[in-house]
Design a protein around this motif. Structure first.
Motif, short mmCIF file in Angstrom:
data_model
loop_
_atom_site.label_atom_id
_atom_site.label_comp_id
_atom_site.label_asym_id
_atom_site.label_seq_id
_atom_site.Cartn_x
_atom_site.Cartn_y
_atom_site.Cartn_z
N ARG A 131 -29.23 -17.41 -26.47
CA ARG A 131 -29.66 -16.97 -24.94
C ARG A 131 -31.10 -16.39 -25.16
O ARG A 131 -31.81 -16.63 -24.16
CB ARG A 131 -28.59 -16.15 -24.50
CG ARG A 131 -27.34 -16.86 -23.85
CD ARG A 131 -26.65 -15.79 -23.17
NE ARG A 131 -25.93 -14.75 -24.08
CZ ARG A 131 -24.85 -14.75 -24.60
NH1 ARG A 131 -24.05 -16.00 -24.62
NH2 ARG A 131 -24.29 -13.87 -25.36
N ARG A 134 -33.71 -18.91 -25.36
CA ARG A 134 -33.95 -19.54 -24.20
C ARG A 134 -34.79 -18.61 -23.12
O ARG A 134 -35.76 -19.19 -22.55
CB ARG A 134 -32.65 -19.76 -23.49
CG ARG A 134 -32.74 -20.43 -22.04
CD ARG A 134 -33.51 -21.79 -22.01
NE ARG A 134 -33.64 -22.38 -20.77
CZ ARG A 134 -33.09 -23.39 -20.30
NH1 ARG A 134 -32.02 -24.02 -21.01
NH2 ARG A 134 -33.56 -23.67 -18.99
N ASP A 138 -38.58 -19.36 -21.68
CA ASP A 138 -38.76 -19.16 -20.35
C ASP A 138 -40.15 -18.45 -20.14
O ASP A 138 -40.74 -18.40 -19.01
CB ASP A 138 -37.68 -18.55 -19.47
CG ASP A 138 -36.62 -19.51 -19.25
OD1 ASP A 138 -36.69 -20.83 -19.40
OD2 ASP A 138 -35.38 -18.91 -19.08
N TYR A 149 -39.47 -27.72 -24.88
CA TYR A 149 -38.46 -28.52 -24.29
C TYR A 149 -38.19 -29.91 -24.68
O TYR A 149 -37.18 -30.23 -25.18
CB TYR A 149 -38.29 -28.38 -22.59
CG TYR A 149 -37.13 -29.27 -22.11
CD1 TYR A 149 -36.00 -28.64 -22.08
CD2 TYR A 149 -37.16 -30.29 -21.52
CE1 TYR A 149 -34.68 -29.20 -21.59
CE2 TYR A 149 -35.97 -31.06 -20.99
CZ TYR A 149 -35.05 -30.60 -21.03
OH TYR A 149 -33.96 -31.21 -20.45
N TYR A 153 -35.14 -29.71 -27.26
CA TYR A 153 -33.92 -29.98 -26.40
C TYR A 153 -33.77 -31.59 -26.09
O TYR A 153 -32.66 -32.00 -26.28
CB TYR A 153 -34.09 -29.37 -25.09
CG TYR A 153 -33.96 -27.71 -25.10
CD1 TYR A 153 -32.78 -27.12 -24.77
CD2 TYR A 153 -34.84 -27.00 -25.56
CE1 TYR A 153 -32.48 -25.61 -24.81
CE2 TYR A 153 -34.82 -25.55 -25.54
CZ TYR A 153 -33.74 -25.04 -25.39
OH TYR A 153 -33.43 -23.55 -25.37
#
Length: 197
Positions: A131, A134, A138, A149, A153
């Protein structure tokens, strides 16, 4: 007629250009989730993401009908490139890019973010670290967040990232490097530990 779901993207494109609208529906269903999440991850607004998502497929339809897609087995990268260009246009309208660079540090903060089996406490710590990662992603400038990303990801190669974003492989590598340096700096400023248990 063959089962559309079993056809390659290029086969579906050929059918669609030949007048089979169901072929395009199959392409849309095949790529919509990945494309939408790619757009949303970058713009961070559902409303903007939905607008860009819809505009991406409108542009794709127009380009397909104009014969501007060359069948090469990379329809996913092609349509992601259209979305990428629309995202860039959106950012240009909203604000200038805010690039941060640094020449210090190593590039291995995101070596392995997979959760290992272990105690509940370890899993909770790992989930918190992910978290935190992430949240750090951001805070990155748009071009760095996009490359992070795609790489971590979507598991895209640097060549694919370079093709989609229209930059050289070295530029894509540089953006990853600066993204990781920036994430480390932000983590240090906020006293966030990024150690997986």
């Amino acid at each position: 007629m063959e089962n559309l779901k079993q056809m390659t993207d290029d086969m579906l494109v050929s059918l669609y250009v030949g007048g089979n609208n169901s072929a395009f529906d199959t392409l849309l269903n095949r790529h919509k989730d990945r494309l939408y999440y790619y757009i949303y991850f970058i713009v961070r607004s559902r409303e903007v993401a939905e607008d860009i998502f819809q505009e991406t497929f409108v542009k794709a339809i127009i380009r397909l009908q104009e014969g501007k897609y060359q069948p090469d087995g990379k329809f996913g990268a092609w349509i992601t490139r259209i979305a990428h260009n629309l995202v860039i246009d959106q950012f240009r309208q909203e604000r200038n890019e805010n690039l941060v660079s640094s020449d210090e540090g190593e590039v291995d903060i995101l070596n392995d973010a997979s959760l290992s089996e272990g105690t509940i406490e370890n899993r909770m710590v790992n989930e918190q670290v992910l978290r935190d990662v992430r949240a750090l992603v951001d805070e990155l400038p748009d071009c760095q967040r996009e490359v992070v990303y795609m790489r971590f990801y979507q598991q895209l190669s640097f060549k694919d990232i370079a093709d989609i974003t229209g930059v050289s492989i070295n530029t894509a590598l540089g953006r990853i490097r600066y993204a990781i340096l920036n994430m480390r700096r932000i983590a240090a400023e906020k006293n966030i530990s990024l150690v997986l248990e």
